[in-house]
Design a protein around this motif. Structure first.
Motif, mmCIF file in Angstrom:
data_model
loop_
_atom_site.group_PDB
_atom_site.id
_atom_site.type_symbol
_atom_site.label_atom_id
_atom_site.label_comp_id
_atom_site.label_asym_id
_atom_site.label_seq_id
_atom_site.Cartn_x
_atom_site.Cartn_y
_atom_site.Cartn_z
ATOM 1 N N ASN A 55 14.121 3.066 5.702
ATOM 2 C CA ASN A 55 12.920 3.176 6.542
ATOM 3 C C ASN A 55 11.739 3.816 5.831
ATOM 4 O O ASN A 55 10.932 4.508 6.450
ATOM 5 N N ASP A 96 5.651 1.489 5.617
ATOM 6 C CA ASP A 96 4.542 1.869 6.488
ATOM 7 C C ASP A 96 4.380 0.777 7.551
ATOM 8 O O ASP A 96 3.621 -0.171 7.367
ATOM 9 N N GLN A 97 5.118 0.924 8.634
ATOM 10 C CA GLN A 97 5.145 -0.131 9.653
ATOM 11 C C GLN A 97 3.746 -0.379 10.218
ATOM 12 O O GLN A 97 3.368 -1.521 10.462
ATOM 13 N N ASP A 98 2.996 0.684 10.355
ATOM 14 C CA ASP A 98 1.655 0.545 10.929
ATOM 15 C C ASP A 98 0.779 -0.357 10.060
ATOM 16 O O ASP A 98 0.160 -1.301 10.542
ATOM 17 N N TYR A 99 0.789 -0.081 8.755
ATOM 18 C CA TYR A 99 -0.018 -0.894 7.836
ATOM 19 C C TYR A 99 0.478 -2.340 7.856
ATOM 20 O O TYR A 99 -0.308 -3.284 7.908
ATOM 21 N N THR A 155 2.015 -4.026 10.144
ATOM 22 C CA THR A 155 1.679 -4.737 11.376
ATOM 23 C C THR A 155 0.209 -5.116 11.409
ATOM 24 O O THR A 155 -0.151 -6.237 11.755
ATOM 25 N N ARG A 156 -0.622 -4.197 11.025
ATOM 26 C CA ARG A 156 -2.059 -4.455 11.181
ATOM 27 C C ARG A 156 -2.620 -5.382 10.105
ATOM 28 O O ARG A 156 -3.551 -6.111 10.348
ATOM 29 N N HIS A 157 -2.033 -5.326 8.899
ATOM 30 C CA HIS A 157 -2.716 -5.998 7.783
ATOM 31 C C HIS A 157 -1.908 -7.067 7.062
ATOM 32 O O HIS A 157 -2.389 -7.617 6.082
ATOM 33 N N GLY A 188 1.975 0.498 2.290
ATOM 34 C CA GLY A 188 0.585 0.815 2.619
ATOM 35 C C GLY A 188 -0.203 1.354 1.440
ATOM 36 O O GLY A 188 -1.188 2.073 1.608
ATOM 37 N N LYS A 247 -5.084 -11.320 6.904
ATOM 38 C CA LYS A 247 -3.863 -10.559 6.631
ATOM 39 C C LYS A 247 -3.244 -10.986 5.303
ATOM 40 O O LYS A 247 -3.267 -12.173 4.961
#
Lengths: 543, 755
Positions: B270, B273-276, B278-280, B352, B611
């Motif tokens: 894990n 960077d799940q956030d990065y 998902t967004r990009h 990320g 993306k």
């Protein structure tokens, strides 16, 4: 091939216009700048790479090389070349490689320039005081206009620092950019190192002496070297001021990139001839007191001619012979200077003796012994000039032994010839010739034996320097060496007994022996220069 | 301490003409000897590698006298590598081509005037086109000439002469990065700026011997004051590996499994960077499933590294606040190079590490103007990174250039290897080679002689008549070199820099730009290029072509603007004004440094959905595995920082020649050498299925057992290499092939013993 229609006028004009445009340089007008008038360091950090204060008494400037920062880009070499305006191909800094043997994977680039030694051998050896160790900074400076181009400093410096320029007829070398340092500007190499691996520091000279010459302690050479830099010349010789620093423990043993590559050296042919001819001359005069007057006249003439020819030949080794009169300046410490001065006196004395003998003057006999002794002093000076270079292959008997050997041999051969010509007894000279040749050849054979017979076949390079020299003689210049021995055998060891046993006084045999000995000794001296193996700073693998 | 008594000057000459030669005079950039004292100075960009260093050329009467590294240029900060310091020397070489040379009936190259040369050029190429079609003539260009020149060549070739096939030597170095970036980011866009070297806390160098290939970029790493962890991935213990914090000596060409294995570890723990993501980005889920198979044990077995090493590597990536990934030819020149580069990009995306200071998946370019060639050579892509197959792109370019739209071919060019194959197959009969040395540098180069025989007409345009390829030519066109002409280069970090004319070309040599103009004139298509009057005029055309593209630099006023700014990185659009510089950059406060800019700070990529893509593929084994007959893997690469590619220029400098070995050598591990009875510095044969070479053996444990290394600068090297290409980028795989090593009859240092 048929051409298209004749060239059109506009085509010609276009080509001319383009060629014209190609010659126009407009960058200066359009973009040139002269940003500031005052000198400024190339980047601000360079201020940290040069000392803030001048050395105190007992201290001097020194290069410090951080091996951990040097990554092998070699910019220092080119920047030194460009910023100092050196001649095409001339470099004052060089780079080499150290790498581990066996399984350890390790490599390290080493940058090196003049080490501005505490006891510079170049300065010691220079016959004309063309080197100066600045009392304030310790920088070893070369006075280009003082240099006569004898290149003796190249023999003396263990680090191959002075570079000879045949175009200029002088050597030149690194002066630590003293003109820049004087204005707190960093030397070219320091400025140009992208890794800031080179800096100038102030070192206490007594510390260097303590580090490299521990009194009462018999340190192994490799231990001494590793205090300075592994696989480099013995720092005890000149006390180099450069410090190579590393936070890492360097693996052992480290070998130089060029450590497995031995090569033939320059032949220095004028020196070869000069040594052989002057030793013939000195040998002739050495035997003169033992020769009857008739033969003596001829021997003196022969010896004087040889000495003169040798001295004339030596001039061809000088880059600037017209300045050679300065050679007495270094008398206090330079064996080369002493050699030159003593030879000058000897030549004058030899001329007197030769003339005196030729015209049968009675006073000549008072000069025989002085000439004999002075000739031997000359040979001593010649030998010492090579002995003090600290090159292992030229030390002690390897130079002095050879030189006195040649002196005795050639002198005896000359005396035999003169005696044979004059029809006087010559058994003594034949005997001495055969005995001395036997001694000299066994000395040379002993050196050759340092390298095993199958080294060439097994491709094993011997480690010790005299053995490497032997390797070069046997496997690189084998033919030359065999001819040398053949000449010596026939001229020095076969013809004299043949002549003795046959009881013949025929001058032809003597002349043949003399010529063979001369040729043999010349080849021996050529090998002496060409096969000298030296310890040097780690270099790049070549070619 | 020896105190040398200073004798009276009567006997000791402290001054005189010889001493005077080395007396230094103060100038604005330091002290220089009087014979080199300039009356002006101007800055130019170096013409060797893509670092793009600023060099101060010292001028006298407008002509170059000497040079030094420029202290203000934001790239090199007062430093240069040996090639840069010696950049003027090759211009003065005796073997410069000074007049056109035409092969006569006796087969000898003979001097002719430009008129004859260009008439023959036109006549022969047109004759081939008449007989075999317009496509039967092609060109091979370069990354070594100015962007304006490349653009004129591309326009002339494709729009004027009607050629379809044109490629360049950039295929040999950068094609992989181009393809990887295009697919992953939507545009060929190396995202970084050199200041990122100084801002990373973890720096990962993959297939890059930075210390030797780009010494000035290594300098930027040394300026990083946060003691970054430097991890080098390379089969050899290179200079860079020596200087790094950690070296992973993987098996040759096991980089792709290694990178997937790292992704596996990051996923498994894990550490992404799940956030990065998902967004990009898109495609992560598939990638995540894909890397499941790359377990540490499996990857350790494939790469020869330990599981522990893999874990520590993954942990370093996780720990790093700003991790940057850098790759060079070790990645680009492989049989699965594009996917390897994308595997690096994937690591940066999933953690990320993009768009922030000190991050990025960063390809370090090779040649000084490879980046210019990538955008404006009009070969693989249409001007400005566009697509020949896209009708709207063709129309747009035709409109901007005021050309009839049908002049723009709706067909892609062959890649370098396909072009040479077409020569072999008889499809291409005429070839024009510009500023590259195919006969030396192309993979498996012994095939070049056969290629030559198949060609009806070969034109070589080069600075040197002695260049390996020029010797094969029917017609040699003498070209002015770097420093003898004006234009721009684009460096690795997308910086457009100005190259100036500071020396006169010898004889009748002309700038490549002017040769192309002459060719257009003789071809009869000069009217199409009436606006292309000078390099600076072309620069304005290129600005227009860049408009609306990711590389938009319409905001750059002119050459003077580049001069004042210390080069400008693209993009620099006119509207909207570019955002203010990054305040976190550790760059010094100089006004010029405000130009350190990186891409994707907003996380928006150049793909239609903005993306980035995760692209991956199952690794394939090396095309030529070692076997009983050929038990060694041959690695090739840069030999020293003093050598540039095929050495046509660097071999002309006496100083540079002192800094490397004159003849070819092979690095071999001492264990292998002792097993084979090879002594140091003896001559051995290295033999592949394609050829053999004789080289001196250099025994060093920096090369692993079972591998040998031969530098690429010697013409013999490419006799051995395997003509295999990455399927996506068509870049040759220079880095690994199978060879055997033999002692030769001449192995012995000499054969004659004594007595």
């Amino acid at each position: 091939m048929s051409r298209p229609a004749s060239p059109q006028l506009d085509t010609r004009t276009l080509i001319d216009a383009l060629l014209q445009e190609q010659r126009e340089l407009t960058a200066a007008e359009r973009f040139a700048r002269w940003p500031q008038t005052e000198v400024r360091p190339r980047t601000s950090s360079h201020r940290q790479l040069v000392p803030l204060s001048k050395p105190n008494p007992g201290e001097q400037y020194a290069f410090e090389v951080d091996l951990d920062r040097c990554s092998g880009c070699k910019s220092c070499v080119t920047a030194c070349h460009a910023l100092n305006g050196l001649d095409e191909g001339e470099t004052w800094r060089s780079t080499g490689l150290l790498h581990a043997q066996g399984r350890h994977s390790f490599q390290q680039t080493v940058t090196t320039a003049c080490h501005h030694c505490v006891e510079p051998a170049c300065l010691e050896g220079c016959p004309v005081l063309a080197y100066d160790k600045d009392p304030l900074t310790g920088i070893v400076r070369h006075l280009d206009d003082q240099c006569i181009g004898c290149q003796y400093c190249i023999f003396m410096c263990p680090y191959e620092v002075p570079q000879y320029s045949s175009k200029r007829g002088i050597v030149r070398k690194c002066d630590m950019c003293q003109q820049r340092l004087a204005h707190e500007e960093a030397p070219a190499c320091v400025q140009a190192c992208p890794s800031e691996a080179i800096r100038i520091t102030v070192v206490a000279t007594h510390l260097l002496r303590e580090r490299y010459r521990r009194e009462g302690e018999d340190q192994a050479l490799e231990v001494r070297c590793s205090q300075f830099l592994p696989s480099s010349p013995d720092p005890a010789i000149t006390l180099p001021s450069t410090r190579y620093v590393s936070a890492r423990t360097l693996p052992k043993p480290l070998i130089a990139g060029n450590g497995q590559d031995i090569r033939l050296q320059h032949s220095h042919f004028p020196l070869v001839l000069m040594l052989v001819l002057t030793q013939f001359g000195a040998g002739g005069f050495a035997w003169l007191p033992f020769v009857p007057a008739d033969a003596g006249r001829l021997l003196a003439l022969l010896a004087f001619t040889a000495t003169t020819a040798g001295l004339i030949t030596s001039i061809f080794h000088l880059g600037r012979p017209t300045k050679a009169w300065r050679a007495f300046l270094g008398l206090r410490h330079s064996w080369l200077s002493r050699e030159i001065v003593v030879f000058g006196c000897f030549e004058a004395l030899a001329a007197l003796v030769a003339i005196g003998q030729a015209s049968s003057r009675a006073w000549t006999r008072w000069l025989l012994w002085p000439a004999s002794v002075l000739g031997l002093v000359c040979v001593l000076c010649s030998g010492m000039a090579y002995h003090v270079t600290q090159r292992e292959c030229w030390r002690g008997r390897l130079s002095l032994g050879r030189f006195f050997g040649s002196t005795v041999i050639l002198g005896a051969a000359g005396a035999w010839t003169a005696a044979a010509w004059a029809g006087t007894a010559a058994w003594l000279f034949k005997l001495v010739l055969a005995m001395s040749m036997l001694a000299k050849l066994s000395l040379e054979l002993r050196q050759l034996r340092l390298c095993s017979d199958d080294a060439g076949l097994n491709e094993e390079l011997p480690d010790s320097l005299p053995a490497r020299s032997a390797y070069l003689m046997r496997f690189r210049l084998g033919l030359l060496m065999r001819v040398r021995f053949a000449c010596a055998w026939v001229g020095g060891m076969i013809l004299p007994p043949v002549s003795l046993l046959a009881g013949t006084g025929a001058p032809l045999l003597a002349i043949t022996a003399l010529l063979l000995c001369l040729l043999g000794e010349t080849l021996e001296r050529l090998l002496f220069f060409r096969t000298v193996a030296v310890r040097k700073m780690p270099g790049m693998p070549h070619p | 301490m020896i105190r040398q008594s200073r004798k009276p000057s009567l006997l000791r000459n402290w001054h005189g003409p010889l001493t005077q030669d080395l007396v230094l005079h103060p100038t604005a950039f330091g002290r220089v000897p009087s014979h080199l004292k300039p009356d002006a100075v101007t800055r130019t960009v170096c013409g060797f590698c893509s670092t793009g260093c600023g060099l101060d050329v010292h001028l006298r009467n407008g002509e170059a006298l000497n040079l030094s590294a420029n202290p203000d240029y934001p790239v090199n900060l007062g430093m240069a590598c040996p090639k840069g310091w010696e950049a003027l020397t090759p211009l003065r070489a005796v073997d410069r081509a000074t007049t056109p040379l035409l092969r006569n009936d006796k087969g000898i190259l003979e001097a002719v005037d430009w008129d004859t040369a260009m008439q023959v050029f036109t006549l022969r190429f047109k004759a081939i086109q008449d007989k075999c079609g317009a496509e039967a003539v092609a060109w091979l260009g370069t990354g070594q000439i100015c962007t304006e020149e490349l653009a004129l060549l591309g326009a002339l070739g494709k729009f004027g002469m009607g050629l379809v096939h044109g490629d360049g030597n950039t295929r040999q170095c950068m094609a992989t990065a181009v393809t990887a970036y295009k697919e992953s980011f939507g545009f060929d866009a190396p995202p970084y700026t050199y200041a990122d070297f100084e801002a990373s806390d973890v720096i990962i160098l993959i297939g890059s011997n930075l210390c030797i290939t780009h010494p000035i970029l290594w300098q930027r790493i040394l300026r990083n004051h946060q003691s970054p962890e430097i991890i080098v991935i390379d089969p050899r213990k290179t200079e860079t590996a020596m200087a790094a914090s950690r070296h992973l000596a993987l098996k040759p060409k096991s980089d792709l499994p290694l990178l997937y294995g790292l992704a596996h570890l990051l996923v498994a723990n894990n550490w992404f960077d799940q956030d990065y993501i998902t967004r990009h980005t898109t495609g992560f889920d598939a990638f995540r499933r894909f890397v499941r198979g790359f377990t540490p044990d499996a990857v350790a077995a494939q790469t020869g590294l330990t599981v522990g090493e893999l874990y520590r590597f993954a942990e370093s990536i996780r720990r790093g606040q700003a991790v940057s990934f850098w790759w060079t030819m070790g990645v680009n020149q492989g049989h699965e190079a594009t996917r390897t580069a994308q595997a690096i990009i994937n690591l940066a995306l999933m953690t990320g590490n993009l768009g922030r200071p000190g991050t990025g998946a960063n390809s370090i370019t090779g040649q000084c103007n490879a980046m210019g060639s990538r955008l404006f050579s009009n070969t693989t892509s249409l001007f400005g990174g566009r697509d020949f197959l896209n009708a709207a792109h063709r129309e747009h370019v035709a409109r901007v250039l005021a050309l009839p739209p049908e002049r723009v071919p709706a067909k892609n060019s062959f890649a370098y290897d396909q072009m040479l194959q077409a020569v072999t197959d008889g499809q291409i009969k005429g070839l024009w080679i510009i500023a590259t040395n195919t006969a030396h540098s192309w993979i498996n180069n012994s095939s070049f002689q056969e290629l030559r025989r198949r060609l009806d007409f070969l034109v070589v345009q080069d600075m040197f008549h002695s260049a390996d390829t020029a010797r094969f030519a029917d017609l040699v066109l003498p070209a002015a070199g770097w420093g003898e002409k004006e234009g721009t280069f684009i460096n690795s970090e997308r910086r457009i820099g100005l190259v100036k004319k500071v020396a006169r070309a010898p004889g009748q040599a002309l700038s490549d730009f002017n040769i192309f103009k002459l060719a257009a004139h003789y071809w009869g298509c000069a009217e199409l290029f009436s606006a292309w009057t000078s390099p600076s005029a072309v620069f304005h055309i290129l600005k227009k072509l860049s408009a609306g593209q990711p590389c938009d630099f319409t905001g750059i006023r002119d050459y003077q603007h580049l001069e004042e700014s210390g080069g400008i990185q693209w993009p620099w659009p006119a509207e909207p004004a570019f955002p203010s510089p990054d305040p976190q950059s550790r760059a010094p406060r100089s006004a010029l440094r405000t130009q350190e800019r990186r891409l994707f700070e907003d996380g928006r990529f150049f793909t239609p959905d903005t993306k980035a893509r995760f692209i991956f593929e199952q690794p394939r084994s090396q095309p030529e595995m070692v076997d009983e007959d050929y038990p060694f893997t041959l690695l090739t690469g840069r030999g020293s920082s003093a050598q540039w590619h095929t050495g046509t220029r660097t071999e002309k400098s006496d100083v540079l020649r002192k800094l490397h070995r004159a003849t070819v050598y092979v690095e071999i591990n001492p264990q292998d050498a002792s097993r084979l009875g090879i002594a140091p510095e003896t001559q051995i044969a290295v033999i592949s299925r394609r050829g053999r070479l004789l080289a001196r053996a250099f025994l060093t444990a920096t090369i692993q057992p079972g591998q040998v290394f031969v530098p690429m600068h010697y013409a013999e090297t490419n006799r051995l290499t395997l003509p295999v290409f990455d399927p996506y980028s068509r870049q040759p795989s220079y880095k690994a092939c199978a060879v055997r090593v033999e002692k030769t009859n001449t192995s012995r240092r000499n054969r004659k013993g004594w007595a």
